[in-house]
Scaffold this motif. Structure first.
Motif, PDB file in Angstrom:
ATOM      1  N   GLN A   7       0.803  -1.210   0.000  1.00  0.00           N
ATOM      2  CA  GLN A   7       0.000   0.000   0.000  1.00  0.00           C
ATOM      3  C   GLN A   7       0.844   1.272   0.000  1.00  0.00           C
ATOM      4  N   VAL A   8       0.159   2.388  -0.230  1.00  0.00           N
ATOM      5  CA  VAL A   8       0.813   3.677  -0.449  1.00  0.00           C
ATOM      6  C   VAL A   8       1.735   4.064   0.706  1.00  0.00           C
ATOM      7  N   ASN A   9       1.285   3.903   1.946  1.00  0.00           N
ATOM      8  CA  ASN A   9       2.084   4.329   3.095  1.00  0.00           C
ATOM      9  C   ASN A   9       2.898   3.206   3.716  1.00  0.00           C
ATOM     10  N   GLU A  10       2.897   2.042   3.091  1.00  0.00           N
ATOM     11  CA  GLU A  10       3.567   0.880   3.671  1.00  0.00           C
ATOM     12  C   GLU A  10       5.080   0.959   3.483  1.00  0.00           C
ATOM     13  N   ARG A  11       5.787   0.735   4.591  1.00  0.00           N
ATOM     14  CA  ARG A  11       7.251   0.706   4.523  1.00  0.00           C
ATOM     15  C   ARG A  11       7.698  -0.699   4.137  1.00  0.00           C
ATOM     16  N   VAL A  12       8.793  -0.763   3.394  1.00  0.00           N
ATOM     17  CA  VAL A  12       9.315  -2.036   2.913  1.00  0.00           C
ATOM     18  C   VAL A  12      10.715  -2.222   3.483  1.00  0.00           C
ATOM     19  N   PRO A  13      11.055  -3.428   3.950  1.00  0.00           N
ATOM     20  CA  PRO A  13      12.422  -3.666   4.444  1.00  0.00           C
ATOM     21  C   PRO A  13      13.449  -3.226   3.409  1.00  0.00           C
ATOM     22  N   LEU A  14      14.578  -2.704   3.892  1.00  0.00           N
ATOM     23  CA  LEU A  14      15.582  -2.084   3.028  1.00  0.00           C
ATOM     24  C   LEU A  14      16.057  -3.005   1.907  1.00  0.00           C
ATOM     25  N   LEU A  15      16.324  -4.262   2.216  1.00  0.00           N
ATOM     26  CA  LEU A  15      16.853  -5.185   1.216  1.00  0.00           C
ATOM     27  C   LEU A  15      15.850  -5.463   0.101  1.00  0.00           C
ATOM     28  N   ARG A  16      14.551  -5.355   0.428  1.00  0.00           N
ATOM     29  CA  ARG A  16      13.528  -5.507  -0.613  1.00  0.00           C
ATOM     30  C   ARG A  16      13.251  -4.173  -1.294  1.00  0.00           C
ATOM     31  N   GLY A  17      13.352  -3.101  -0.523  1.00  0.00           N
ATOM     32  CA  GLY A  17      13.007  -1.785  -1.046  1.00  0.00           C
ATOM     33  C   GLY A  17      13.988  -1.260  -2.082  1.00  0.00           C
ATOM     34  N   ILE A  18      15.280  -1.546  -1.908  1.00  0.00           N
ATOM     35  CA  ILE A  18      16.295  -1.029  -2.825  1.00  0.00           C
ATOM     36  C   ILE A  18      16.055  -1.484  -4.269  1.00  0.00           C
ATOM     37  N   PRO A  19      15.906  -2.803  -4.533  1.00  0.00           N
ATOM     38  CA  PRO A  19      15.642  -3.190  -5.930  1.00  0.00           C
ATOM     39  C   PRO A  19      14.317  -2.665  -6.469  1.00  0.00           C
ATOM     40  N   LEU A  20      13.311  -2.511  -5.596  1.00  0.00           N
ATOM     41  CA  LEU A  20      12.036  -1.954  -6.038  1.00  0.00           C
ATOM     42  C   LEU A  20      12.200  -0.498  -6.454  1.00  0.00           C
ATOM     43  N   SER A  21      13.015   0.251  -5.712  1.00  0.00           N
ATOM     44  CA  SER A  21      13.276   1.651  -6.064  1.00  0.00           C
ATOM     45  C   SER A  21      14.112   1.754  -7.338  1.00  0.00           C
ATOM     46  N   ILE A  22      15.125   0.883  -7.456  1.00  0.00           N
ATOM     47  CA  ILE A  22      15.963   0.884  -8.661  1.00  0.00           C
ATOM     48  C   ILE A  22      15.107   0.604  -9.897  1.00  0.00           C
ATOM     49  N   GLN A  23      14.118  -0.262  -9.740  1.00  0.00           N
ATOM     50  CA  GLN A  23      13.193  -0.584 -10.835  1.00  0.00           C
ATOM     51  C   GLN A  23      12.500   0.684 -11.340  1.00  0.00           C
ATOM     52  N   HIS A  24      12.058   1.534 -10.424  1.00  0.00           N
ATOM     53  CA  HIS A  24      11.422   2.797 -10.791  1.00  0.00           C
ATOM     54  C   HIS A  24      12.432   3.749 -11.434  1.00  0.00           C
ATOM     55  N   VAL A 298       4.648   0.904 -13.860  1.00  0.00           N
ATOM     56  CA  VAL A 298       5.344  -0.008 -12.949  1.00  0.00           C
ATOM     57  C   VAL A 298       4.453  -0.341 -11.757  1.00  0.00           C
ATOM     58  N   MET A 299       3.774   0.671 -11.200  1.00  0.00           N
ATOM     59  CA  MET A 299       2.874   0.417 -10.071  1.00  0.00           C
ATOM     60  C   MET A 299       1.730  -0.512 -10.474  1.00  0.00           C
ATOM     61  N   ALA A 300       1.184  -0.296 -11.669  1.00  0.00           N
ATOM     62  CA  ALA A 300       0.068  -1.115 -12.134  1.00  0.00           C
ATOM     63  C   ALA A 300       0.486  -2.568 -12.293  1.00  0.00           C
ATOM     64  N   VAL A 301       1.702  -2.789 -12.782  1.00  0.00           N
ATOM     65  CA  VAL A 301       2.187  -4.151 -13.024  1.00  0.00           C
ATOM     66  C   VAL A 301       2.553  -4.852 -11.722  1.00  0.00           C
ATOM     67  N   THR A 302       3.277  -4.149 -10.847  1.00  0.00           N
ATOM     68  CA  THR A 302       3.848  -4.790  -9.660  1.00  0.00           C
ATOM     69  C   THR A 302       2.944  -4.760  -8.435  1.00  0.00           C
ATOM     70  N   LYS A 303       1.939  -3.863  -8.432  1.00  0.00           N
ATOM     71  CA  LYS A 303       1.064  -3.654  -7.277  1.00  0.00           C
ATOM     72  C   LYS A 303       1.840  -3.160  -6.055  1.00  0.00           C
ATOM     73  N   VAL A 304       2.945  -2.482  -6.314  1.00  0.00           N
ATOM     74  CA  VAL A 304       3.739  -1.841  -5.258  1.00  0.00           C
ATOM     75  C   VAL A 304       3.493  -0.341  -5.356  1.00  0.00           C
ATOM     76  N   TYR A 305       2.736   0.206  -4.412  1.00  0.00           N
ATOM     77  CA  TYR A 305       2.308   1.599  -4.491  1.00  0.00           C
ATOM     78  C   TYR A 305       3.025   2.505  -3.478  1.00  0.00           C
ATOM     79  N   SER A 306       3.937   1.955  -2.708  1.00  0.00           N
ATOM     80  CA  SER A 306       4.535   2.664  -1.582  1.00  0.00           C
ATOM     81  C   SER A 306       5.276   3.935  -2.005  1.00  0.00           C
ATOM     82  N   VAL A 307       4.964   5.042  -1.315  1.00  0.00           N
ATOM     83  CA  VAL A 307       5.685   6.295  -1.561  1.00  0.00           C
ATOM     84  C   VAL A 307       7.125   6.190  -1.076  1.00  0.00           C
TER      85      VAL A 307
END
Length: 426
Positions: A7-24, A298-307
């Motif tokens: 979800q939009v306000n959901e925090r993601v663990p750093l090791l998972r969040g980094i590749p998700l951010s790089i994807q964007h 990317v959000m539509a495909v991955t369903k990762v909406y986190s700011v």
């Protein structure tokens, strides 16, 4: 099993969040860097200001509206016209960018006081659905061109290597949505880019010369604006394109995340953030910003909406602005790789417009709905345009204006009580 939604306000663990951010970051990079390249300026200051603008956007929308602010294409034509004038140059375009940002802020203030209910009146779902679809559809040709599927003045014969890389990248992106599980499903786009890049290496399509020439540390090329009424008048018409694009992007993002972002945090907040970002970019020597369809895809495909993920992408963009080697390395990604990814992402945006029509249960037995959707679609895809100064109002932007005019006329007809389908209205 259905993908887990972050979800939009959901925090993601750093090791998972980094590749998700790089994807964007990868998703926005090629398009965002293309604009300063066309103006003959270094992309470093643009990457820096895009990152700052995105973080500002997240802050001003109270962390409720996920969006990445990248380089706007709407200003390419007027800026090149200004730069072709021997008495002016890019610095005069910067003055026009600042005025554009102030216009966006002024419109945001107006919306703050008059609200957004007018959008539902003059842009009903039967018009908004196809407008959203057009955001993706009018970019489809760009994806196909990058994939080596369309001939041009410089690409006169289909290159099987280009097409092969395009197909490999697209196949991984598409089938990854169906076959990947767990975290791999969330970074399917990133995996597709990596696989496509490896394939491009095997076909000899990667040129590392830019990396060897780039410096390790690159100082962004800040420059000061100059103001000219002539330049400002050339730039201003593009503001209408950005405003209509912004509204469309906020609606499609609302559809994706399942929340009405026009009401909360509010269109006035998101538009003001875009305006302030564009103003700051003009003062620093960068280009106007706009919400990016690639990242919405990317959000539509991955369903990762986190700011938090979007914010991470902004931080990576800011770091790239100072690391010349890293920025140059990303620029070595061949066009068929980005074409393969974009082919899916732009299609997802178009599908979101159709989804809005379904979700809103648009009744096409009502002549007005059929007429609205038909005219908006044909206007956007016909190539028709209206010339305003040096700017052509075409595609989705022109379709938005036409849709608004028709919606307003239908609203007046309803007020007069002369519509033949009034009894069928909900």
């Amino acid at each position: 099993m259905e993908k887990k939604i972050i979800q939009v306000n959901e925090r993601v663990p750093l090791l998972r969040g980094i590749p998700l951010s790089i994807q964007h970051t990868f998703a926005m990079f090629s398009a965002s860097v293309l604009v300063p390249w066309m103006f003959g300026i270094s992309p470093s200051v643009v990457l820096l200001m895009n990152g700052i603008g995105t973080l500002l956007f997240i802050f001003m929308t109270k962390g409720k509206a996920p969006a990445y602010l990248g380089s706007s294409f709407a200003f390419i034509s007027p800026t090149l016209l200004i730069m072709s004038n021997p008495d002016m140059g890019y610095e005069y375009a910067l003055g026009g960018f600042i005025v554009t940002g102030l216009i966006l802020i002024a419109v945001a203030v107006l919306i703050k006081f008059v609200g957004t209910s007018w959008i539902d009146v003059i842009l009903p779902p039967a018009a908004m659905g196809p407008i959203i679809a057009l955001i993706g559809l009018e970019l489809a040709g760009s994806a196909a061109s990058n994939g080596g599927l369309i001939l041009s003045d410089t690409y006169t014969q289909i290159d099987p290597k280009f097409v092969a890389v395009f197909i490999i990248t697209l196949a991984v992106a598409v089938f990854g949505q169906v076959l990947f599980r767990g975290f791999a499903a969330a970074i399917a786009i990133l995996i597709a880019i990596i696989v496509g890049y490896v394939a491009a290496l095997c076909f000899g399509l990667v040129d590392f010369s830019a990396v060897t020439q780039a410096s390790v540390i690159e100082v962004p090329n800040f420059s000061a604006p100059k103001f000219s009424l002539d330049a400002i008048l050339i730039i201003i018409p593009a503001s209408l394109v950005v405003i209509s694009e912004h509204i469309g992007h906020q609606v499609v993002t609302s559809e994706i995340v399942g929340k009405d972002l026009l009401k909360d945090p509010g269109l006035h907040r998101s538009l003001a953030a875009d305006g302030i970002s564009t103003t700051l970019s003009g003062f620093c020597g960068a280009v106007p910003t706009t919400t990016y369809g690639e990242n919405i895809g990317v959000m539509a495909v991955t369903k990762v909406y986190s700011v938090w993920i979007i914010g991470g992408a902004a931080v990576f963009s800011m770091l790239l602005a100072w690391i010349g080697k890293a920025s140059a390395l990303i620029q070595t990604i061949p066009s068929p790789v980005m074409g393969g990814v974009s082919f899916l992402l732009y299609g997802m945006i178009a599908a979101s417009g159709l989804r809005l029509l379904v979700d809103e249960k648009v009744d096409y037995s009502r002549p007005r709905n059929l007429a609205l959707t038909s005219v908006v679609f044909v206007t956007g895809l016909s190539g028709a345009y209206i010339q305003i100064g040096s700017v052509q109002l075409t595609g989705m932007a022109l379709a938005t204006v036409v849709g608004m005019l028709l919606g307003l006329i239908f609203a007046i007809i309803d007020k007069l009580g002369i519509a033949n389908d009034a009894s069928e209205a909900k």
